[in-house]
Design an enzyme around this catalytic site. Structure first.
Site, PDB file in Angstrom:
ATOM      1  N   HIS A  13      -3.740  -1.515  -7.304  1.00 19.31           N
ATOM      2  CA  HIS A  13      -2.932  -0.319  -7.534  1.00 19.31           C
ATOM      3  C   HIS A  13      -3.847   0.788  -8.023  1.00 19.31           C
ATOM      4  O   HIS A  13      -4.541   0.643  -9.031  1.00 19.31           O
ATOM      5  CB  HIS A  13      -1.816  -0.613  -8.544  1.00 19.31           C
ATOM      6  CG  HIS A  13      -0.727  -1.470  -7.984  1.00 19.31           C
ATOM      7  ND1 HIS A  13       0.353  -1.910  -8.716  1.00 19.31           N
ATOM      8  CD2 HIS A  13      -0.544  -1.971  -6.737  1.00 19.31           C
ATOM      9  CE1 HIS A  13       1.141  -2.633  -7.940  1.00 19.31           C
ATOM     10  NE2 HIS A  13       0.606  -2.689  -6.744  1.00 19.31           N
ATOM     11  N   ASP A  56       0.821  -1.227   0.000  1.00 18.71           N
ATOM     12  CA  ASP A  56       0.000   0.000   0.000  1.00 18.71           C
ATOM     13  C   ASP A  56       0.850   1.271   0.000  1.00 18.71           C
ATOM     14  O   ASP A  56       0.409   2.318   0.477  1.00 18.71           O
ATOM     15  CB  ASP A  56      -0.951   0.030   1.213  1.00 18.71           C
ATOM     16  CG  ASP A  56      -1.752  -1.243   1.362  1.00 18.71           C
ATOM     17  OD1 ASP A  56      -2.411  -1.633   0.379  1.00 18.71           O
ATOM     18  OD2 ASP A  56      -1.714  -1.856   2.440  1.00 18.71           O
TER      19      ASP A  56
END
Length: 431
Positions: free
Chosen positions: A42, A14
């Site tokens: 993403h 992340d």
């Protein structure tokens, strides 16, 4: 010969890899996923529009970029086609520009069923998987029973192997977990139908990448998750099921390691973690809440809230060592605007001893007490800043201190989600 770049996460995932991969494809002409599955998303922002990709490489939004899924990726046919449909509904010509390696193991419904049954059975001791079948599929690969993309071209062989696997998984599901069995007939029919759409995208990815490199085409290798979730080097057992480090790009894409010229380590200006596992600098207080709210720290695929904490330079040192990081890209610096002071973890106290690097395994990491330096925050905004000299002086000092403690240069600073909100000190492709 081209200069190729590997982008990897240096924390617990992340970190913001999607934005930087999308930004780097302004120069790269090919983007390759080499590990993981659709367990991590993403997020890309272009001109204020949000796009989340899970399996398809982040270069897909650039019409002149070829995209590849390497053999190290575990592939859910259903998730792949759903993602392609979403992209094409938004006007992105995805299927014509995507090539899939023949060796990708297939995630099928029995993997998902077992993944979820296991997590449910563990109760409070669960690892915190996404329940998407990633781990069981990698298990099949290692156990040499995986159905792979190439098997879609031989229906008779596919049927035989599928029947064996369904029998095996149904035995586990019904006897060990008292869960419902999966249907062989339904899986066969659904997969064969999806195969007709997938087969035109299948290619010899390894050879294609080799030829592109020889022709001088810049290639970007896109990692998923993060180093501290790596199956070998992460906080085991609270890890993902694949190798997330830069070295995994070679076997995961079928290329020689000499093709990997520069490693860009992506790191947030603070730290986050999703799910279970040790997190030495976690802030379960107003600081953690501030970072979570300001940083919108919720998983792009799962929606799960992320745990937040101070920047852990000792953990980053471990990631830099393992990956051979050439340069760092610091993401979400703007999230920290307005903090009066910022703490930077430079090491830990572990069993009465000072250590300056993250130890191995979750047991040792759980016992680590962070040692902090306190730096002054900044009141000026960093949002959208595009030049180093326009950053507040204390923001510059913070980034310089990260360089000093970690031993790697900060080459890129991200000051917002859009492509243009980026400060470039040294371009990974040597521009």
């Amino acid at each position: 010969m081209s200069k190729n770049v590997v982008v990897i996460g240096t924390q617990w995932g992340d970190e913001g890899k999607g934005k930087i991969v999308d930004w780097l494809t302004d120069h790269a002409r090919a983007v390759v996923r080499f590990q993981g599955g659709h367990n991590a998303g993403h997020t890309l922002w272009v001109n204020g529009k949000k796009t989340v990709v899970r399996l398809v490489p982040s270069g897909i939004l650039r019409p002149d970029v070829e995209c590849f899924i390497g053999n190290g990726v575990v592939l859910s046919p259903e998730a792949l086609l759903k993602e392609i449909d979403e992209l094409e509904a938004a006007g992105v010509n995805a299927s014509a520009r995507l090539k899939i390696a023949e060796g990708c193991p297939l995630i099928l419904p029995y993997h998902i069923a077992l993944d979820q049954a296991r997590e449910a059975a563990k109760g409070d001791a669960k690892i915190g998987t996404t329940g998407r079948g990633i781990g069981p599929c990698y298990e099949d690969k290692v156990a040499r029973r995986a159905l792979k993309v190439i098997d879609l071209f031989d229906p008779a062989r596919f049927e035989t192997k599928l029947k064996e696997n369904v029998d095996y998984y149904n035995f586990l599901l019904t006897n060990l977990f008292k869960a419902e069995p999966v249907s062989y007939e339904a899986i066969l029919a659904d997969t064969m139908k999806m195969a007709e759409r997938i087969k035109p995208m299948v290619a010899d990815v390894s050879r294609t990448l080799y030829d592109l490199d020889k022709a001088g085409t810049p290639i970007l290798f896109e990692g998923a998750q993060g180093t501290l979730l790596d199956i070998d080097h992460g906080t085991y057992p609270y890890v993902t099921s694949s190798n997330c480090v830069a070295g995994a790009a070679a076997p995961g894409a079928g290329v020689p390691p000499q093709m990997l010229n520069y490693v860009l380590g992506i790191v947030k200006g603070y730290a986050t973690r999703v799910g279970s596992g040790p997190f030495p600098t976690e802030q379960e207080n107003e600081i953690g809440a501030f970072l979570a709210k300001r940083g919108n720290e919720f998983g792009s695929v799962t929606g799960r809230p992320r745990r937040c904490g101070w920047f852990d330079a000792a953990a980053l040192k471990r990631s830099i060592q393992i990956n051979g990081v050439s340069g760092l890209c610091v993401m979400k610096l703007d999230v920290m605007d307005g903090l009066e002071e910022i703490k930077l973890c430079t090491g830990y106290m572990l069993d009465g001893q000072k250590v300056d690097i993250l130890p191995f395994g979750s047991d040792a990491v759980t016992k680590c007490e962070p040692v902090y330096e306190t730096l002054p925050g900044w009141t000026g905004t960093t949002v959208g800043v595009k030049r180093w000299e326009d950053l507040p002086a204390n923001a510059q000092a913070y980034l310089k201190r990260i360089e000093e403690v970690c031993g790697a240069p900060v080459d890129i600073v991200s000051t917002g989600p859009d492509r243009e909100e980026t400060i470039v000190l040294r371009h990974p492709f040597g521009l």
